[in-house]
Design a protein around this motif. Structure first.
Motif, short mmCIF file in Angstrom:
data_model
loop_
_atom_site.label_atom_id
_atom_site.label_comp_id
_atom_site.label_asym_id
_atom_site.label_seq_id
_atom_site.Cartn_x
_atom_site.Cartn_y
_atom_site.Cartn_z
N PRO A 110 0.79 -1.23 0.00
CA PRO A 110 0.00 0.00 0.00
C PRO A 110 0.82 1.28 0.00
O PRO A 110 0.33 2.33 0.40
N ARG A 111 2.07 1.23 -0.43
CA ARG A 111 2.88 2.45 -0.45
C ARG A 111 2.25 3.50 -1.36
O ARG A 111 1.72 3.18 -2.43
N SER A 112 2.29 4.74 -0.92
CA SER A 112 1.77 5.83 -1.74
C SER A 112 2.88 6.84 -1.96
O SER A 112 3.94 6.76 -1.33
N ASN A 113 2.66 7.77 -2.86
CA ASN A 113 3.65 8.82 -3.08
C ASN A 113 2.99 10.18 -2.84
O ASN A 113 1.76 10.28 -2.82
N PRO A 114 3.77 11.22 -2.63
CA PRO A 114 3.20 12.52 -2.24
C PRO A 114 2.71 13.36 -3.41
O PRO A 114 2.94 14.56 -3.48
N LEU A 192 2.15 -11.87 0.43
CA LEU A 192 1.50 -10.63 0.83
C LEU A 192 0.03 -10.59 0.41
O LEU A 192 -0.33 -10.91 -0.72
N HIS A 193 -0.80 -10.20 1.37
CA HIS A 193 -2.24 -10.06 1.16
C HIS A 193 -2.65 -8.73 1.79
O HIS A 193 -2.44 -8.52 2.98
N ILE A 208 -9.11 5.75 4.56
CA ILE A 208 -8.55 4.51 4.03
C ILE A 208 -7.94 3.72 5.18
O ILE A 208 -6.99 4.17 5.82
N ASP A 209 -8.50 2.55 5.46
CA ASP A 209 -7.96 1.64 6.47
C ASP A 209 -7.34 0.45 5.75
O ASP A 209 -7.97 -0.17 4.89
N ILE A 210 -6.11 0.13 6.12
CA ILE A 210 -5.35 -0.90 5.41
C ILE A 210 -4.89 -1.98 6.38
O ILE A 210 -4.35 -1.67 7.45
N SER A 211 -5.10 -3.23 6.01
CA SER A 211 -4.58 -4.36 6.78
C SER A 211 -3.57 -5.10 5.91
O SER A 211 -3.86 -5.42 4.75
N ILE A 212 -2.40 -5.35 6.49
CA ILE A 212 -1.31 -6.02 5.77
C ILE A 212 -1.08 -7.38 6.40
O ILE A 212 -0.79 -7.49 7.60
N ILE A 213 -1.20 -8.41 5.59
CA ILE A 213 -1.00 -9.78 6.05
C ILE A 213 0.11 -10.41 5.22
O ILE A 213 -0.01 -10.51 3.99
N ASP A 214 1.18 -10.78 5.84
CA ASP A 214 2.28 -11.45 5.15
C ASP A 214 3.01 -12.36 6.14
O ASP A 214 3.99 -11.95 6.76
N PRO A 215 2.54 -13.59 6.30
CA PRO A 215 3.18 -14.49 7.27
C PRO A 215 4.60 -14.87 6.90
O PRO A 215 5.34 -15.41 7.73
N GLY A 216 5.02 -14.55 5.67
CA GLY A 216 6.39 -14.85 5.28
C GLY A 216 7.39 -13.84 5.79
O GLY A 216 8.60 -14.13 5.82
N ALA A 217 6.92 -12.66 6.20
CA ALA A 217 7.84 -11.60 6.63
C ALA A 217 7.48 -10.99 7.98
O ALA A 217 8.33 -10.38 8.62
#
Length: 253
Positions: A110-114, A192-193, A208-217
């Motif tokens: 979910p990276r954004s830029n300015p 990544l999910h 904007i609410d973001i959930s990051i799921i990545d059991p590999g990292a």
């Protein structure tokens, strides 16, 4: 030729997550010599605007219409990623000069830029157009389809949108492992999910609410909260790979 002035962030404030290497020039003052354009939340300058008042617009079917040109999202809560040992070690080893985003590669999710971004919404498809970086885009399918069973890993993944009341829920999988989550170099894997919830609470403000799921990292899922403000005008042309001014100003460890 760049349509907006590009300034490099020389430092990160407060260990900010999702801090960025560039800042927009429209209506923004430049930082003092040696200063940072990145605040403790990892936000660009002029990021506390108030959106125009009024009710949120609706689509013909009664669903919220998220369409519009929006200022760069402001991070309200960056969350706290709990990394696995390998991911923590890799983050420490990474050199800001190697940031893929600074080399004109996609920022990922979910990276954004300015820089401003635009949403174009129909009843079957929502498209996000990004002014910054490589002038890229995301497609969010709203036609009831599911994710393909055999996905080719990509920078922005495969995004499916569904409605939870007046909130658009975007489910994205199928990422490659090439992009960084932020300027600090937080990594991810192809597991990544990302789950995003977009809620237009009124005419001028998008939550904007973001959930990051990545059991590999990461040892557990983590969440980020952002807001974005409606702006007048249009996104502009931005050509990163013809006139990339970031790389020469990035300082390695």
């Amino acid at each position: 030729m760049l349509s907006r002035l590009v300034v490099t962030a020389a430092a990160l404030g407060g260990g900010a997550i999702f801090a960025l290497a560039q800042a927009p020039a429209n209506n923004a003052k430049l930082p003092p010599p040696g200063g940072s354009i990145v605040g403790t939340e990892g936000n660009p300058l002029s990021n506390r605007r108030q959106g125009p008042s009024g009710p949120a617009p609706k689509m013909p079917d009664g669903k919220p219409d998220l369409s519009g040109v929006w200022y760069a999202p402001r991070t309200v809560d960056p969350g706290k990623p709990m990394m696995l040992p390998w991911a923590e070690a890799l983050t420490k080893q990474r050199n800001p000069k190697d940031d893929p985003e600074a080399h004109c590669l996609p920022a990922g999710v979910p990276r954004s830029n300015p820089y401003p971004w635009k949403i174009v919404q129909t009843d079957k498809l929502l498209v996000m157009l990004f002014e910054g970086n490589i002038h890229s885009y995301r497609q969010v399918f709203l036609d009831g389809r599911g994710h393909p069973k055999d996905l080719d890993p990509t920078w922005y993944g495969d995004s499916i949108g569904t409605w939870d009341g007046d909130t658009l829920v975007v489910d994205t999988i199928g990422f490659n492992d090439k992009f960084w989550f932020d300027f600090a170099g937080h990594p991810h894997t192809e597991q990544l999910h990302v789950m995003e919830r977009y809620h237009r609470r009124d005419k001028g403000n998008l939550d904007i609410d973001i959930s990051i799921i990545d059991p590999g990292a990461y040892t557990e899922p983590w969440k980020i909260k952002r807001t974005s403000v409606l702006m007048a005008g249009e996104i502009q042309e931005y050509i990163c790979n013809e006139n990339n001014q970031d790389e020469a100003h990035l300082v390695g460890r």
